[in-house]
Motif scaffolding. Structure first.
Motif, mmCIF file in Angstrom:
data_model
loop_
_atom_site.group_PDB
_atom_site.id
_atom_site.type_symbol
_atom_site.label_atom_id
_atom_site.label_comp_id
_atom_site.label_asym_id
_atom_site.label_seq_id
_atom_site.Cartn_x
_atom_site.Cartn_y
_atom_site.Cartn_z
ATOM 1 N N ALA A 124 0.804 -1.220 0.000
ATOM 2 C CA ALA A 124 0.000 0.000 0.000
ATOM 3 C C ALA A 124 0.838 1.272 0.000
ATOM 4 O O ALA A 124 0.482 2.264 -0.648
ATOM 5 N N GLU A 125 1.985 1.249 0.714
ATOM 6 C CA GLU A 125 2.721 2.486 0.954
ATOM 7 C C GLU A 125 4.041 2.595 0.198
ATOM 8 O O GLU A 125 4.668 3.658 0.181
ATOM 9 N N GLY A 126 4.527 1.515 -0.392
ATOM 10 C CA GLY A 126 5.806 1.576 -1.086
ATOM 11 C C GLY A 126 6.967 1.295 -0.150
ATOM 12 O O GLY A 126 6.779 0.830 0.978
ATOM 13 N N PRO A 127 8.206 1.569 -0.567
ATOM 14 C CA PRO A 127 9.400 1.229 0.216
ATOM 15 C C PRO A 127 9.393 1.875 1.597
ATOM 16 O O PRO A 127 9.116 3.069 1.736
ATOM 17 N N LEU A 128 9.713 1.062 2.634
ATOM 18 C CA LEU A 128 9.686 1.525 4.023
ATOM 19 C C LEU A 128 10.830 0.894 4.807
ATOM 20 O O LEU A 128 11.284 -0.213 4.498
ATOM 21 N N THR A 129 11.281 1.587 5.848
ATOM 22 C CA THR A 129 12.223 1.001 6.799
ATOM 23 C C THR A 129 11.448 0.202 7.842
ATOM 24 O O THR A 129 10.211 0.306 7.936
ATOM 25 N N ALA A 130 12.154 -0.567 8.651
ATOM 26 C CA ALA A 130 11.483 -1.315 9.715
ATOM 27 C C ALA A 130 10.822 -0.372 10.708
ATOM 28 O O ALA A 130 9.735 -0.651 11.222
ATOM 29 N N THR A 131 11.459 0.761 10.961
ATOM 30 C CA THR A 131 10.865 1.761 11.861
ATOM 31 C C THR A 131 9.541 2.262 11.307
ATOM 32 O O THR A 131 8.544 2.389 12.033
ATOM 33 N N GLU A 150 7.274 -6.598 13.630
ATOM 34 C CA GLU A 150 7.380 -6.116 12.260
ATOM 35 C C GLU A 150 8.775 -6.376 11.693
ATOM 36 O O GLU A 150 8.921 -6.763 10.531
ATOM 37 N N LYS A 151 9.798 -6.157 12.514
ATOM 38 C CA LYS A 151 11.169 -6.404 12.062
ATOM 39 C C LYS A 151 11.386 -7.895 11.791
ATOM 40 O O LYS A 151 11.998 -8.270 10.770
ATOM 41 N N VAL A 152 10.894 -8.742 12.659
ATOM 42 C CA VAL A 152 11.005 -10.189 12.440
ATOM 43 C C VAL A 152 10.328 -10.564 11.129
ATOM 44 O O VAL A 152 10.885 -11.309 10.305
ATOM 45 N N ALA A 153 9.133 -10.013 10.916
ATOM 46 C CA ALA A 153 8.359 -10.368 9.723
ATOM 47 C C ALA A 153 9.038 -9.909 8.444
ATOM 48 O O ALA A 153 9.138 -10.665 7.470
ATOM 49 N N VAL A 154 9.529 -8.665 8.414
ATOM 50 C CA VAL A 154 10.092 -8.144 7.176
ATOM 51 C C VAL A 154 11.446 -8.808 6.879
ATOM 52 O O VAL A 154 11.796 -9.029 5.714
ATOM 53 N N GLU A 155 12.202 -9.163 7.922
ATOM 54 C CA GLU A 155 13.466 -9.869 7.685
ATOM 55 C C GLU A 155 13.201 -11.290 7.176
ATOM 56 O O GLU A 155 13.938 -11.806 6.335
ATOM 57 N N ARG A 156 12.146 -11.919 7.679
ATOM 58 C CA ARG A 156 11.780 -13.241 7.181
ATOM 59 C C ARG A 156 11.363 -13.144 5.705
ATOM 60 O O ARG A 156 11.755 -13.978 4.883
ATOM 61 N N GLY A 196 8.351 -0.206 13.830
ATOM 62 C CA GLY A 196 9.395 -0.242 14.855
ATOM 63 C C GLY A 196 10.338 -1.407 14.646
ATOM 64 O O GLY A 196 9.901 -2.527 14.374
ATOM 65 N N ALA A 197 11.633 -1.139 14.765
ATOM 66 C CA ALA A 197 12.627 -2.187 14.537
ATOM 67 C C ALA A 197 12.849 -3.045 15.778
ATOM 68 O O ALA A 197 13.149 -4.232 15.671
ATOM 69 N N LYS A 198 12.723 -2.421 16.957
ATOM 70 C CA LYS A 198 13.008 -3.149 18.194
ATOM 71 C C LYS A 198 11.914 -2.912 19.222
ATOM 72 O O LYS A 198 11.217 -1.895 19.206
ATOM 73 N N ARG A 199 11.789 -3.877 20.127
ATOM 74 C CA ARG A 199 10.849 -3.724 21.231
ATOM 75 C C ARG A 199 11.511 -3.025 22.409
ATOM 76 O O ARG A 199 10.870 -2.300 23.159
ATOM 77 N N THR A 200 12.800 -3.283 22.605
ATOM 78 C CA THR A 200 13.581 -2.614 23.652
ATOM 79 C C THR A 200 14.874 -2.137 23.017
ATOM 80 O O THR A 200 15.100 -2.297 21.814
ATOM 81 N N SER A 201 15.769 -1.573 23.807
ATOM 82 C CA SER A 201 17.040 -1.074 23.272
ATOM 83 C C SER A 201 18.028 -2.189 22.985
ATOM 84 O O SER A 201 19.068 -1.952 22.362
ATOM 85 N N GLU A 202 17.740 -3.408 23.431
ATOM 86 C CA GLU A 202 18.663 -4.520 23.186
ATOM 87 C C GLU A 202 18.713 -4.829 21.688
ATOM 88 O O GLU A 202 17.683 -4.870 21.016
#
Length: 387
Positions: A134-141, A158-164, A145-151
């Motif tokens: 729907a939106e075109g090229p996007l970052t994980a953020t 979303e990050k897990v899904a897009v990397e998969r 969001g790329a991470k749930r915590t700072s670790e």
């Protein structure tokens, strides 16, 4: 397995070294007309890494071969006009888009993988694909969001899904923006004639073994398999039909194969004098680097500081077709700082000085400061050579 033919060509160690240098773009006139894109096609893979000292590794690779190519030019060359894609090869690498079909074997392997280190939340995969469509090229953020915590390891759903999806080949990384991957649907980003998984594993592997042999010039089974991180048995299954020819190399003690085109003419021409990224494909495999150059290379960025021998990001210095020293660089404003310099004797001083001055100019530094030289008696000659 098909029996291998007996080697018909015997190479001296010096001939093998020069063949390897020419194959990697360090011997002979640089192909400036083809530029960064030509370097990528020639090497077949350019490794990415998060560390940036003078520049990021994917910038240092073309610089080492072409000289002071503009840094913005490098990124544009990789990512403009769907010229490249990012995928898992030797590591995370930029790859020529023409090779998309030949990584079908790896995409299939990921799709059939039974276990993963990150759990994929229910529905996350479909949501990510829907949002990209729907939106075109996007970052994980931008996807949520790329991470749930700072670790660093604690990825968001979303990050897990897009990397998969990236590993499966449904999504492709089309550029890096502020070092973040920018994802798009493969159906939109990959040219239609290339967007298929029709090649069987054997055809994919034959192509990658041949490409690795061409990029290395000459190599052992481990050298060639390591280039795209193939398994030994995958190499064994296709080497006889790869087009590479068996050779013997003085002092190697192991079977070797060469690109037949590399054997047609003797390697001649000017040698590059340059700093090398520790992630440069000339020196990817430590055993090969020791065998060809008699040089032990190890990245110490992840070694505790007190245990480092050569420095955080020690960059080997290539000159005259030899590895003649190391420089651990840093930046202090517009001064390139050589925090630690290791020289292979007094004859290496002019080459190391030349490599430092050229690198300083490339990254817009006006001065070079030498802090430590492992052989203290060579510090003053090096400082004089830099003035």
């Amino acid at each position: 397995m098909t029996p291998l033919p007996r080697p018909t060509t015997e190479l001296t160690a010096d001939e093998a070294r020069r063949i390897a240098l020419r194959a990697q773009g360090f011997l002979g006139a640089p192909d400036r007309r083809s530029g960064v894109r030509g370097v990528l096609r020639h090497l077949g893979a350019v490794q990415l890494d998060t560390i940036s000292v003078l520049a990021r590794s994917h910038e240092l690779i073309p610089y080492a071969r072409l000289g002071a190519v503009g840094r913005t030019t490098v990124d544009k060359a990789y990512w403009t006009d769907v010229h490249a894609f990012e995928y898992w090869s030797h590591a995370a690498c930029i790859l020529p888009i023409e090779e998309w079909p030949h990584f079908a074997f790896r995409r299939r392997a990921y799709r059939s993988r039974p276990q993963w280190s990150h759990q994929l939340p229910d529905g996350a995969y479909d949501r990510v694909i829907k949002q990209l469509r729907a939106e075109g090229p996007l970052t994980a953020t931008e996807l949520g969001g790329a991470k749930r915590t700072s670790e660093w390891w604690d990825w968001s759903g979303e990050k897990v899904a897009v990397e998969r999806a990236l590993m499966y080949g449904e999504v492709v990384c089309v550029e890096r923006r502020g070092w973040k991957r920018v994802y798009d649907l493969a159906e939109r980003a990959v040219p239609e004639p290339l967007l298929h998984d029709e090649l069987d594993d054997a055809e994919c592997l034959r192509r990658l073994v041949r490409l690795a042999g061409e990029a290395l010039g000459v190599g052992t089974r481990a050298d060639i398999a390591d280039y795209h991180r193939l398994k030994a048995e995958q190499f064994d299954a296709v080497i006889a039909d790869s087009g590479l020819v068996p050779v013997t190399v003085e002092g190697w003690g192991k079977p070797a194969w060469a690109d037949p085109a590399a054997l047609e003419t003797a390697p001649r021409g000017r040698h590059r004098t340059t700093l090398l990224s520790p992630f440069d494909s000339l020196i990817w495999e430590r055993a090969r680097t020791e065998r060809i150059f008699g040089f032990t290379h190890r990245l110490e960025a992840y070694v505790p500081k007190q245990k480092r021998v050569y420095g955080y990001f020690a960059m080997p210095v290539l000159a005259g077709g030899r590895l003649v020293g190391r420089v651990d660089p840093a930046r202090d404003g517009r001064t390139l700082v050589a925090r630690q310099v290791t020289l292979d004797g007094p004859k290496a001083v002019p080459a190391v000085a030349q490599a430092l001055l050229e690198a300083a100019s490339w990254v817009d530094c006006t001065d070079v400061r030498v802090e430590r030289v492992d052989a203290p008696e060579l510090r003053e000659p090096l400082v004089r050579a830099l003035t």
